[in-house]
Design a protein around this motif. Structure first.
Motif, PDB file in Angstrom:
ATOM      1  N   SER A 158      -7.326  31.586 -15.586  1.00 59.65           N
ATOM      2  CA  SER A 158      -6.584  30.503 -14.925  1.00 59.65           C
ATOM      3  C   SER A 158      -5.350  30.107 -15.730  1.00 59.65           C
ATOM      4  CB  SER A 158      -7.478  29.278 -14.741  1.00 59.65           C
ATOM      5  OG  SER A 158      -7.746  28.693 -16.002  1.00 59.65           O
ATOM      6  N   MET A 159      -4.406  29.480 -15.044  1.00 61.54           N
ATOM      7  CA  MET A 159      -3.212  28.964 -15.736  1.00 61.54           C
ATOM      8  C   MET A 159      -3.634  27.899 -16.740  1.00 61.54           C
ATOM      9  SD  MET A 159       0.006  29.701 -15.556  1.00 61.54           S
ATOM     10  CE  MET A 159       0.763  29.976 -13.958  1.00 61.54           C
ATOM     11  N   LYS A 160      -4.611  27.086 -16.349  1.00 56.69           N
ATOM     12  CA  LYS A 160      -5.064  26.017 -17.245  1.00 56.69           C
ATOM     13  C   LYS A 160      -5.586  26.621 -18.556  1.00 56.69           C
ATOM     14  CE  LYS A 160      -8.231  22.107 -17.680  1.00 56.69           C
ATOM     15  NZ  LYS A 160      -8.565  22.483 -19.057  1.00 56.69           N
ATOM     16  N   ASN A 161      -6.300  27.721 -18.459  1.00 57.13           N
ATOM     17  CA  ASN A 161      -6.838  28.347 -19.655  1.00 57.13           C
ATOM     18  C   ASN A 161      -5.706  28.803 -20.575  1.00 57.13           C
ATOM     19  OD1 ASN A 161      -8.567  31.138 -20.792  1.00 57.13           O
ATOM     20  ND2 ASN A 161      -9.529  29.138 -20.848  1.00 57.13           N
ATOM     21  N   LEU A 162      -4.662  29.397 -19.995  1.00 61.29           N
ATOM     22  CA  LEU A 162      -3.531  29.856 -20.811  1.00 61.29           C
ATOM     23  C   LEU A 162      -2.850  28.662 -21.484  1.00 61.29           C
ATOM     24  CD1 LEU A 162      -1.960  32.515 -18.391  1.00 61.29           C
ATOM     25  CD2 LEU A 162      -3.426  32.932 -20.365  1.00 61.29           C
ATOM     26  N   ARG A 163      -2.689  27.598 -20.723  1.00 65.85           N
ATOM     27  CA  ARG A 163      -2.066  26.377 -21.257  1.00 65.85           C
ATOM     28  C   ARG A 163      -2.915  25.825 -22.405  1.00 65.85           C
ATOM     29  NH1 ARG A 163      -2.254  23.374 -16.526  1.00 65.85           N
ATOM     30  NH2 ARG A 163      -0.783  24.707 -15.443  1.00 65.85           N
ATOM     31  N   ASP A 164      -4.227  25.783 -22.215  1.00 64.33           N
ATOM     32  CA  ASP A 164      -5.118  25.242 -23.254  1.00 64.33           C
ATOM     33  C   ASP A 164      -5.082  26.110 -24.516  1.00 64.33           C
ATOM     34  OD1 ASP A 164      -5.789  23.283 -21.500  1.00 64.33           O
ATOM     35  OD2 ASP A 164      -7.780  24.078 -21.000  1.00 64.33           O
ATOM     36  N   ILE A 165      -5.044  27.429 -24.326  1.00 62.75           N
ATOM     37  CA  ILE A 165      -5.004  28.335 -25.493  1.00 62.75           C
ATOM     38  C   ILE A 165      -3.716  28.070 -26.285  1.00 62.75           C
ATOM     39  CG2 ILE A 165      -4.850  30.764 -26.213  1.00 62.75           C
ATOM     40  CD1 ILE A 165      -6.575  31.370 -23.630  1.00 62.75           C
ATOM     41  N   ARG A 166      -2.613  27.931 -25.545  1.00 60.53           N
ATOM     42  CA  ARG A 166      -1.333  27.634 -26.221  1.00 60.53           C
ATOM     43  C   ARG A 166      -1.454  26.361 -27.051  1.00 60.53           C
ATOM     44  NH1 ARG A 166       2.757  30.422 -27.813  1.00 60.53           N
ATOM     45  NH2 ARG A 166       2.173  29.352 -29.676  1.00 60.53           N
ATOM     46  N   SER A 167      -2.040  25.298 -26.466  1.00 60.50           N
ATOM     47  CA  SER A 167      -2.048  24.051 -27.229  1.00 60.50           C
ATOM     48  C   SER A 167      -3.033  24.109 -28.395  1.00 60.50           C
ATOM     49  CB  SER A 167      -2.227  22.816 -26.335  1.00 60.50           C
ATOM     50  OG  SER A 167      -3.382  22.947 -25.598  1.00 60.50           O
ATOM     51  N   ILE A 168      -4.116  24.852 -28.255  1.00 67.08           N
ATOM     52  CA  ILE A 168      -5.045  25.002 -29.398  1.00 67.08           C
ATOM     53  C   ILE A 168      -4.337  25.742 -30.538  1.00 67.08           C
ATOM     54  CG2 ILE A 168      -7.154  26.190 -30.182  1.00 67.08           C
ATOM     55  CD1 ILE A 168      -8.326  25.521 -27.372  1.00 67.08           C
ATOM     56  N   ILE A 169      -3.619  26.803 -30.200  1.00 67.97           N
ATOM     57  CA  ILE A 169      -2.899  27.549 -31.256  1.00 67.97           C
ATOM     58  C   ILE A 169      -1.908  26.612 -31.953  1.00 67.97           C
ATOM     59  CG2 ILE A 169      -1.255  29.426 -31.705  1.00 67.97           C
ATOM     60  CD1 ILE A 169      -2.575  30.997 -29.420  1.00 67.97           C
ATOM     61  N   ASP A 170      -1.117  25.891 -31.149  1.00 71.85           N
ATOM     62  CA  ASP A 170      -0.090  25.024 -31.742  1.00 71.85           C
ATOM     63  C   ASP A 170      -0.705  23.943 -32.626  1.00 71.85           C
ATOM     64  OD1 ASP A 170       1.834  26.518 -30.526  1.00 71.85           O
ATOM     65  OD2 ASP A 170       2.147  25.152 -28.843  1.00 71.85           O
ATOM     66  N   LYS A 171      -1.842  23.421 -32.207  1.00 73.71           N
ATOM     67  CA  LYS A 171      -2.433  22.297 -32.927  1.00 73.71           C
ATOM     68  C   LYS A 171      -3.214  22.744 -34.171  1.00 73.71           C
ATOM     69  CE  LYS A 171      -4.929  18.096 -31.881  1.00 73.71           C
ATOM     70  NZ  LYS A 171      -5.883  17.497 -30.996  1.00 73.71           N
ATOM     71  N   TYR A 172      -3.901  23.871 -34.069  1.00 70.80           N
ATOM     72  CA  TYR A 172      -4.864  24.202 -35.144  1.00 70.80           C
ATOM     73  C   TYR A 172      -4.462  25.384 -36.020  1.00 70.80           C
ATOM     74  CZ  TYR A 172      -7.937  20.979 -32.695  1.00 70.80           C
ATOM     75  OH  TYR A 172      -8.465  19.869 -32.110  1.00 70.80           O
ATOM     76  N   LYS A 173      -3.355  26.031 -35.742  1.00 68.22           N
ATOM     77  CA  LYS A 173      -3.037  27.237 -36.530  1.00 68.22           C
ATOM     78  C   LYS A 173      -2.829  26.876 -38.001  1.00 68.22           C
ATOM     79  CE  LYS A 173       1.904  27.155 -35.597  1.00 68.22           C
ATOM     80  NZ  LYS A 173       3.012  27.750 -34.886  1.00 68.22           N
ATOM     81  N   ARG A 174      -3.211  27.809 -38.877  1.00 68.59           N
ATOM     82  CA  ARG A 174      -3.032  27.568 -40.312  1.00 68.59           C
ATOM     83  C   ARG A 174      -1.972  28.500 -40.891  1.00 68.59           C
ATOM     84  NH1 ARG A 174      -8.314  26.934 -42.657  1.00 68.59           N
ATOM     85  NH2 ARG A 174      -9.531  25.640 -41.267  1.00 68.59           N
ATOM     86  N   ARG A 175      -1.510  29.453 -40.073  1.00 71.21           N
ATOM     87  CA  ARG A 175      -0.418  30.334 -40.491  1.00 71.21           C
ATOM     88  C   ARG A 175       0.323  30.712 -39.210  1.00 71.21           C
ATOM     89  NH1 ARG A 175      -4.294  35.703 -41.185  1.00 71.21           N
ATOM     90  NH2 ARG A 175      -2.658  36.986 -40.265  1.00 71.21           N
ATOM     91  N   ASP A 176       1.332  31.544 -39.293  1.00 71.06           N
ATOM     92  CA  ASP A 176       2.014  31.951 -38.061  1.00 71.06           C
ATOM     93  C   ASP A 176       1.020  32.690 -37.177  1.00 71.06           C
ATOM     94  OD1 ASP A 176       4.374  30.862 -38.805  1.00 71.06           O
ATOM     95  OD2 ASP A 176       5.226  32.732 -39.607  1.00 71.06           O
ATOM     96  N   VAL A 177       0.944  32.295 -35.939  1.00 71.24           N
ATOM     97  CA  VAL A 177       0.005  32.923 -35.007  1.00 71.24           C
ATOM     98  C   VAL A 177       0.772  33.401 -33.777  1.00 71.24           C
ATOM     99  CG1 VAL A 177      -2.006  32.576 -33.518  1.00 71.24           C
ATOM    100  CG2 VAL A 177      -1.940  31.493 -35.765  1.00 71.24           C
ATOM    101  N   ILE A 178       0.515  34.639 -33.380  1.00 68.23           N
ATOM    102  CA  ILE A 178       1.118  35.194 -32.165  1.00 68.23           C
ATOM    103  C   ILE A 178       0.136  35.029 -31.014  1.00 68.23           C
ATOM    104  CG2 ILE A 178       1.915  37.325 -31.046  1.00 68.23           C
ATOM    105  CD1 ILE A 178       3.710  36.802 -33.326  1.00 68.23           C
ATOM    106  N   PHE A 179       0.586  34.453 -29.930  1.00 68.82           N
ATOM    107  CA  PHE A 179      -0.187  34.449 -28.681  1.00 68.82           C
ATOM    108  C   PHE A 179       0.306  35.673 -27.899  1.00 68.82           C
ATOM    109  CE2 PHE A 179      -1.440  31.615 -24.777  1.00 68.82           C
ATOM    110  CZ  PHE A 179      -2.081  32.693 -24.190  1.00 68.82           C
ATOM    111  N   SER A 180      -0.553  36.693 -27.812  1.00 66.61           N
ATOM    112  CA  SER A 180      -0.162  37.968 -27.202  1.00 66.61           C
ATOM    113  C   SER A 180      -0.856  38.127 -25.854  1.00 66.61           C
ATOM    114  CB  SER A 180      -0.577  39.091 -28.170  1.00 66.61           C
ATOM    115  OG  SER A 180      -0.478  40.343 -27.551  1.00 66.61           O
TER     116      SER A 180
END
Ligand code: F0G
Length: 491
Positions: free
Chosen positions: A206-228
């Motif tokens: 779902s689009m919501k899932n993609l949106r949620d994954i983006r915000s989790i990466i932005d909020k919790y990443k500890r180094r540069d993270v690629i969303f591929s």
């Protein structure tokens, strides 16, 4: 007759959700075979449709990859192919379309999906990394092992609930993703999302899932993270979002694709699927430096930045095919054919995975042949019997064939896990078969299933003596080399 992209989308009262938006100009004749011949053939070729000479498969649903029928517009465009090595003119239309399709500024062609993945994984995945995904496709999983990283599949819980009527069972479990970042975030440099989730019954995300994954990466990443984003069939996923996620019904699939892409940093696509070509792919990125890091690797592995391992004519065909593949009328027809096939199966009592989504139909072999244990390949056996009955080629994705190695200890065959379902994938080649073909497929599976306990269980053959053992970094490709044999002969 040459019709433009815009004309193809003109308003119409012809029901393109019930009849195809195209007609047929070229036909391909098939090799007639008999049941006895097919029984001999499949025995000679290690009891596996993917191992048969393709000419003996009447309806080939083993894969939808590179098996598309191209349009007159694509064949016409191929004549314009500029075969210059440097800066071929044929890169211009493809570059233009790719920017439009992905909404990303930096794009490079590659000869197919896995060569694009290879340069992404080589660049952004390090030894010891964890690489979470909603479920890695075989090749991205293999790239993880090659980099000595650990692929982690975190598919949403609805996928494992056979009774669930959720439309987006291909989603990533975002709770688990968040936990992974909180507990081991320093080891996560790339998150891979496959749309739709090929190895989980082709279920959409779902689009919501993609949106949620983006915000989790932005909020919790500890180094540069690629969303591929693994976008092999993204337009077909877009169709499911349009139909089943609120707020998207009025949007074009092209706009939905662009929004899906907007949450990712990089997208790679095997265009052999949704690009409606027989060969081709691309990588698209938002960041110039990341793009520049990939360039030398592309030249080493695939070719110069303006052809990526493809002929000029392939670039032309892809530029046209990508837009045809995201056309709403075309996608309505692809889903309609999928529904026709699914209904033909259900009418005959063949159990299928719900929902049957645009990519294809998945058969639940454990319900079709309940006498065969999960360890003994109910899907493998049903695929072979269905080939004998009707000359159809299907892919077994059961525990025997595709049981998952433990990604922390991949060489230990004792730790191979059972698959959640004993599935057969019937992948629908695009614009190739008619409704009557799909009815025959369902009939062949029905005849196979009707043999009941006369259909034999399967066991893995001991391959240790016949070929060198796979190295650890190649172990993700085990399924292509394993062989199986029935405990007794097929009826
Ligand atoms: N990603 C997904 C989701 C795929 O399904 C495939 C290929 C690839 C990447 C690799 O692309 O073949 O062009 O190198 N899938 C085919 C299949 C082979 O049958 O599902 P490729």
């Amino acid at each position: 007759m040459k019709i433009s992209d815009e004309e193809m989308m003109s308003p119409t009262d012809i029901p393109f959700d019930k009849v195809p938006p195209y007609r047929v100009k070229v036909v391909e004749y098939v090799m007639p075979t008999t049941r006895n011949e097919r029984k001999q053939l499949i025995r000679q070729h290690t009891w596996s449709a993917p191992n048969l000479p393709a000419e003996y498969i009447y309806i080939n649903l083993c894969t939808d990859s590179g098996t598309n029928a191209m349009s007159d517009r694509q064949w016409g465009a191929m004549w314009l192919g500029d075969e210059s090595y440097f800066n071929s003119k044929s890169w211009d239309p493809l570059q233009h379309v790719l920017k439009q399709y992905t909404g990303m500024e930096f794009v490079m062609p590659c000869h197919q999906g896995r060569s694009g993945e290879a340069i992404i994984y080589e660049t952004f995945v390090k030894k010891g990394d964890l690489v979470p995904s909603n479920c890695h496709f075989t090749t991205t999983r293999a790239h993880c092992y090659f980099q000595e990283a650990e692929p982690i599949d975190i598919t949403c819980s609805e996928y494992f609930d056979e009774e669930s009527d959720f439309w987006f069972k291909g989603n990533m479990d975002t709770g688990k993703l968040k936990k992974l970042f909180i507990e081991q975030g320093e080891r996560v440099g790339l998150v891979e999302v496959v749309v739709p989730n090929n190895l989980c019954a082709g279920q959409p995300v779902s689009m919501k899932n993609l949106r949620d994954i983006r915000s989790i990466i932005d909020k919790y990443k500890r180094r540069d993270v690629i969303f591929s984003l693994d976008a092999a069939r993204i337009s077909e996923n877009a169709w499911m979002i349009k139909k089943h996620e609120s707020g998207y019904g009025h949007k074009s699939c092209l706009d939905i694709v662009k929004e899906m892409m907007s949450y990712a940093d990089i997208s790679h696509m095997s265009a052999k699927k949704g690009g409606l070509v027989n060969i081709g792919g691309f990588v698209a990125l938002k960041d110039r430096f990341q793009y520049q890091r990939l360039q030398p690797k592309l030249i080493r592995i695939d070719g110069f930045m303006t052809y990526g391992g493809l002929a000029g004519r392939d670039l032309e065909a892809l530029a046209v095919g990508l837009m045809e593949g995201v056309n709403d009328y075309y996608l309505a027809d692809k889903q309609r054919q999928c529904d026709v096939f699914a209904q033909a199966c259900e009418k005959r009592g063949i159990s299928i995975f719900h929902p049957a989504c645009t990519l294809g139909v998945w058969i639940m072999a454990e319900h079709c042949l309940p006498h065969i244990d999960k360890h003994n390949g109910p899907a493998t056996a049903l695929c072979v019997q269905a080939y004998i009955e009707g000359g159809i080629g299907l892919t077994s994705m059961d525990s025997l064939h595709r049981g998952r190695e433990d990604s922390r200890d991949p060489m230990n065959l004792d730790k191979i896990q059972l698959a959640p379902y004993e599935l057969i994938r019937c992948a629908l080649p695009r614009r190739v078969y008619t409704d009557a073909h799909y009815d025959w497929c369902a009939e062949s599976i029905y005849r196979a299933m009707s043999w009941g306990d006369k259909v034999p269980p399967y066991v893995r053959q001991n391959m240790n003596l016949s070929r060198p053992a796979l190295e650890k970094r190649d172990i993700g490709l085990r399924a292509f080399f394993d062989e199986y044999e029935p405990l007794f002969d097929h009826p």
